[in-house]
Write a protein that holds these residues in place. Structure first.
Motif, PDB file in Angstrom:
ATOM      1  N   ARG A 181      82.280  92.043  84.426  1.00 11.68           N
ATOM      2  CA  ARG A 181      81.842  90.646  84.228  1.00 11.68           C
ATOM      3  C   ARG A 181      80.452  90.616  83.610  1.00 11.68           C
ATOM      4  O   ARG A 181      80.187  89.820  82.720  1.00 11.68           O
ATOM      5  N   ASP A 241      79.789  88.556  78.501  1.00  7.87           N
ATOM      6  CA  ASP A 241      79.133  87.682  77.509  1.00  7.87           C
ATOM      7  C   ASP A 241      78.838  88.466  76.224  1.00  7.87           C
ATOM      8  O   ASP A 241      79.168  88.029  75.118  1.00  7.87           O
ATOM      9  N   ALA A 268      86.853  83.882  76.179  1.00 10.41           N
ATOM     10  CA  ALA A 268      86.925  83.135  77.446  1.00 10.41           C
ATOM     11  C   ALA A 268      87.333  84.054  78.580  1.00 10.41           C
ATOM     12  O   ALA A 268      88.039  85.055  78.383  1.00 10.41           O
ATOM     13  N   SER A 323      89.614  79.982  82.178  1.00 13.81           N
ATOM     14  CA  SER A 323      89.429  78.729  81.404  1.00 13.81           C
ATOM     15  C   SER A 323      87.959  78.574  80.972  1.00 13.81           C
ATOM     16  O   SER A 323      87.600  77.615  80.308  1.00 13.81           O
ATOM     17  N   ARG A 324      87.110  79.545  81.342  1.00 17.67           N
ATOM     18  CA  ARG A 324      85.676  79.381  81.028  1.00 17.67           C
ATOM     19  C   ARG A 324      85.357  80.038  79.665  1.00 17.67           C
ATOM     20  O   ARG A 324      85.499  81.242  79.507  1.00 17.67           O
ATOM     21  N   ILE A 384      83.030  81.575  76.963  1.00 20.66           N
ATOM     22  CA  ILE A 384      81.686  82.191  77.079  1.00 20.66           C
ATOM     23  C   ILE A 384      81.067  82.467  75.708  1.00 20.66           C
ATOM     24  O   ILE A 384      79.922  82.840  75.591  1.00 20.66           O
TER      25      ILE A 384
END
Ligand SMILES: Nc1nc2c(ncn2[C@@H]2O[C@H](COP(=O)(O)OP(=O)(O)OP(=O)(O)O)[C@@H](O)[C@H]2O)c(=O)[nH]1
Length: 604
Positions: A509, A513, A539, A542-543, A545
């Protein structure tokens, strides 16, 4: 001509040669074959145990081989069974099966290079199998040979006695006669009751176009005879022994192989898929002997997609993979369709070198031009319902909301480096999320660093980065230690809101980005303009980035043709049509195969 082998066990020695890559195993095997008269040096090809074309081309041993030598001393004839094993970490399972068939191991170390990562790994493996180790320092003919220092290094890192080290030159043959006596005197004779129920270990196999699968065995107890009905206990299959014998170094049939001997069986088995390395052979009737320990299905550690670079070759690629699998059952493949690259296969390999070798063999033996996607590893994911699955493909990773536990494979890496490079190597391993587990001084200003590192951080280029930051002196060896939970996620790429399966990757994680931005930027630069804006997004679930936008085309490319001659316009439209053939539609956006390639084959 078949002969009855009535060797008594006390005159049999079963040993293998283990070492770091290029320390001289195959060359020493040649000298031993010569010194025992098994081959004369007139007709021999060098490294005669490396018979796979690629072995000879790459100069490395890929498959283990067994050869029986007759050695006469003081009126007694000894049968010395030599197994030459691959030194590379990818083939560790084959090395361990070869070790399980021996009572002794020649531990070979280059008189100039000294102890390296695979020296240590293979020595520890031999000790785990309780083999008698005969320490051997090779290449003593080299100008810069430093045998005394190397003997010291071996004592410091492996606990061997410097006075016991045999000093040889596999190139000139110096010291080989003394080494043969050491094998007879130091390596214990095998045990096992020739009259007990047959129990034999399968330690290797290869495919002969005329005779089918050739199974290499070590008879642990009992006797196997020509014409006997035998059973492969793990595979559950029964076969008749059509031929059996030994390699010296070509096939020499005999009537029987007794407990303690190493040899081969031919049972008209048409596919190597029916022969499992590590399986146990016993009688086909009732009360077979128990299966021997240590059997293990080959662990595929690395996966990648293989696609024909030109869509028409799919069936040729399938036929080529099937042919290769007959001779190398340790890699697996299954059909896969990619919206980026069309029809292809997802392949599983023992490691990165194994993947390279298979790809090279495919391209050499079937001259198909292949596209390979970036390699990835198998993850272990437990979902909210408590179900744990092995996930080989990033696009199969569930959405974040459904993941309870995300585990990744961890490997223990041993890196041997000259002291001046310890800093850069430690920095590199820390960047790869390594946890230091050891730091051992090996003497002669060298050290062994041990790190537990995620396999995903190792397979792509850690070996090359270690080589480059140590000016080639560093060596790396690793072995699987298990799975550990980590904060991982599936990073998706969307084009105008449509997820592009082939571009999904698993990453930390904390890295998402950076990687999302890099992939979106690269894809944007590769996607051609359309009559409308194209949104490229990265992404996690659903986020979103990262986002890049391919601006709409401002004018019609054929505009400049108006008024021009019709042939030029037709040529331009024809060119556009040609271009379309290589396009893949993702929703209403067309992406060229070149664009996918630019992203898929990048290790980032
Ligand atoms: N000078 C010298 N060179 C040697 C000696 N033994 C092997 N070599 C050379 O070292 C290189 C590697 O030898 P191999 O026998 O292929 O080493 P290996 O351990 O079998 O290598 P892999 O099969 O890749 O594991 C070759 O170029 C050999 O000619 C030796 O005693 N002296």
């Amino acid at each position: 001509m078949a002969s009855k082998s009535s060797r008594s066990q006390e005159h049999i020695r079963n040993f293998c040669i283990i070492a770091h890559i290029d320390h001289g195993k195959s060359t020493l095997a040649d000298r031993l074959l010569e010194s025992t008269g098994t081959v004369d040096n007139r007709g021999k090809k060098t490294q005669m145990l490396d018979d796979l074309a690629l072995e000879q081309q790459r100069g490395i041993t890929i498959k283990a081989r067994a050869v029986a030598m007759r050695y006469k001393r003081d009126g007694v004839e000894y049968e010395l069974n030599l197994i030459d094993t691959p030194g590379h970490v990818d083939f560790q399972y084959e090395v361990s099966r070869s070790l399980a068939c021996c009572e002794g191991a020649l531990l070979l170390v280059d008189a100039f290079q000294g102890v390296e990562a695979q020296t240590v790994a293979n020595a520890f493996a031999a000790m785990e199998h309780d083999l008698t180790i005969v320490p051997v320092i090779n290449k003593i003919d080299l100008t810069h040979a430093r045998p005394d220092e190397v003997a010291e290094e071996m004592m410091n890192s492996l606990g061997t006695d410097p006075d016991e080290c045999k000093r040889v030159s596999a190139k000139t043959g110096e010291g080989v006669a003394t080494l043969l006596d050491a094998i007879v005197d130091s390596v214990p004779a095998p045990t096992g009751d020739p009259d007990a129920v047959l129990q034999a270990m399968v330690f290797d196999s290869n495919y002969d176009d005329f005779r089918g699968a050739i199974t290499y065995i070590r008879v642990m107890q009992g006797t196997v005879r020509k014409g006997q009905k035998i059973k492969f206990l793990r595979a559950g299959s029964t076969h008749d022994v059509v031929e059996l014998g030994q390699f010296a170094p070509s096939r020499v049939p005999c009537d029987e192989l007794v407990a303690g001997q190493v040899g081969y069986l031919i049972c008209n088995i048409k596919s190597l898929g029916d022969v499992h390395i590590g399986d146990t052979i016993s009688i086909a009737g009732n009360d077979p002997a128990p299966a021997l320990p240590g059997y293990d299905r080959p662990k595929r550690m690395v996966y990648c997609g293989l696609f024909p670079s030109d869509g028409q070759d799919f069936s040729e690629l399938r036929d080529a993979l099937e042919r290769l699998a007959v001779n190398d059952p340790s890699f697996e493949f299954e059909p896969e369709t990619s919206d980026a690259l069309g029809f292809g296969f997802r392949c599983g390999f023992l490691g990165l070198l194994h993947m390279e070798i298979v790809q090279q063999r495919l391209e050499q033996e079937s001259d198909i031009d292949l596209v390979q996607t970036a390699p990835n590893v198998t993850y272990e994911i437990t979902d909210k319902r408590g179900e744990t699955k092995n996930i080989h493909k990033p696009q199969d990773v569930p959405d974040p909301g459904d993941i309870e536990k995300f585990c990744q494979p961890i490997v223990r890496c041993n890196v041997i480096v000259p002291e001046e490079y310890i800093g850069p190597v430690m920095k590199l391993c820390q960047e790869r999320r390594g946890i230091q587990k050891g730091h051992e001084v090996l003497g002669a200003s060298r050290a062994m660093l041990t790190y537990d590192i995620p396999l995903a951080e190792v397979i792509y280029d850690l070996h090359d980065r270690i080589k480059s930051c140590t000016r080639g002196y560093g060596t790396l060896d690793y072995e699987m230690v298990g799975y550990e939970e980590a904060d991982l996620c599936r990073l998706d790429i969307l084009v105008n809101g449509n997820r592009v399966d082939a571009l999904s990757v698993v990453c930390h994680r904390a890295d998402a980005d950076r990687r999302g931005r890099a992939v979106a930027k690269k894809l944007k630069s590769e996607i051609e303009r359309h009559m409308f804006e194209v949104a490229v997004q990265a992404a996690i679930g659903s986020r979103v980035i990262a986002r890049e936008t391919v601006p709409a085309m401002r004018k019609n490319v054929t505009a400049k043709c108006y008024g021009g001659d019709i042939t030029r316009k037709r040529k331009l439209l024809q060119k556009q049509k040609e271009g379309k053939k290589r396009m893949k539609a993702v929703g209403n956006v067309e992406i060229s195969q070149k664009a996918f390639m630019a992203v898929l084959t990048d290790g980032e």
